[in-house]
Design a protein around this motif. Structure first.
Motif, short mmCIF file in Angstrom:
data_model
loop_
_atom_site.label_atom_id
_atom_site.label_comp_id
_atom_site.label_asym_id
_atom_site.label_seq_id
_atom_site.Cartn_x
_atom_site.Cartn_y
_atom_site.Cartn_z
N SER A 15 0.86 -1.18 0.00
CA SER A 15 0.00 0.00 0.00
C SER A 15 0.90 1.23 0.00
O SER A 15 2.04 1.17 0.43
N GLU A 18 -0.84 7.53 2.60
CA GLU A 18 -2.06 8.32 2.33
C GLU A 18 -1.78 9.49 1.39
O GLU A 18 -2.54 9.76 0.47
N SER A 21 -1.91 8.44 -2.20
CA SER A 21 -3.01 7.57 -2.59
C SER A 21 -3.84 8.12 -3.76
O SER A 21 -4.57 7.37 -4.39
N GLN A 22 -3.73 9.39 -4.06
CA GLN A 22 -4.44 9.99 -5.19
C GLN A 22 -3.42 10.40 -6.25
O GLN A 22 -2.35 10.89 -5.91
#
Length: 139
Positions: A15, A18, A21-22
């Motif tokens: 992952s 954050e 993440s876009q």
């Protein structure tokens, strides 16, 4: 805001942080190609991080672009050439092909370099290449 990114490992991460993440509309890279593998790592990161298509929002209605500036050094010829062996030119990609990251444009930038910061001692020239890289097709 900034975040440390080991771009050699991003595609294998389970992952992403954050903050990443876009996808991004604009990404900058300056003097980050010091090894022939770096161009491949950069491309893999851009495949994750560079927005793939223009958005319907007014603020993002333009094509996403990666701006890359590399300094040309006599000792780093292979490294500099790795950009053009890793990324094809957008004109060389057929519209029937899947979109891929490609070189949109390339410019040479020449900058004066003064010896020890002293204009009186003469100057040399430092040469840079400036690449604009983006998706070959924006559907």
């Amino acid at each position: 805001m900034n975040h440390f990114l080991d771009w050699s490992k991003l595609p294998a991460m389970p992952s992403v942080p954050e903050l990443l993440s876009q996808p991004f509309d604009v990404i900058f890279g300056a003097d980050i190609v010091d090894d022939v593998d770096h161009a491949v790592w950069i491309k893999k990161c851009l495949e994750w991080l560079l927005r793939g298509r223009p958005s319907t929002s007014v603020a993002s209605a333009f094509a996403a672009v990666f701006h890359l500036v590399i300094r040309l050094r006599p000792t780093h010829t292979l490294e500099a050439n790795s950009i053009e062996t890793t990324f094809r030119w957008t004109d060389d990609i057929s519209n029937e092909d899947h979109p891929e990251l490609a070189i949109l444009s390339k410019e040479t930038i020449l900058c004066e370099a003064y010896t020890d910061g002293d204009a009186k001692r003469g100057c040399g020239v430092i040469e840079y290449l400036y690449y604009r890289i983006g998706w070959s097709r924006q559907d």
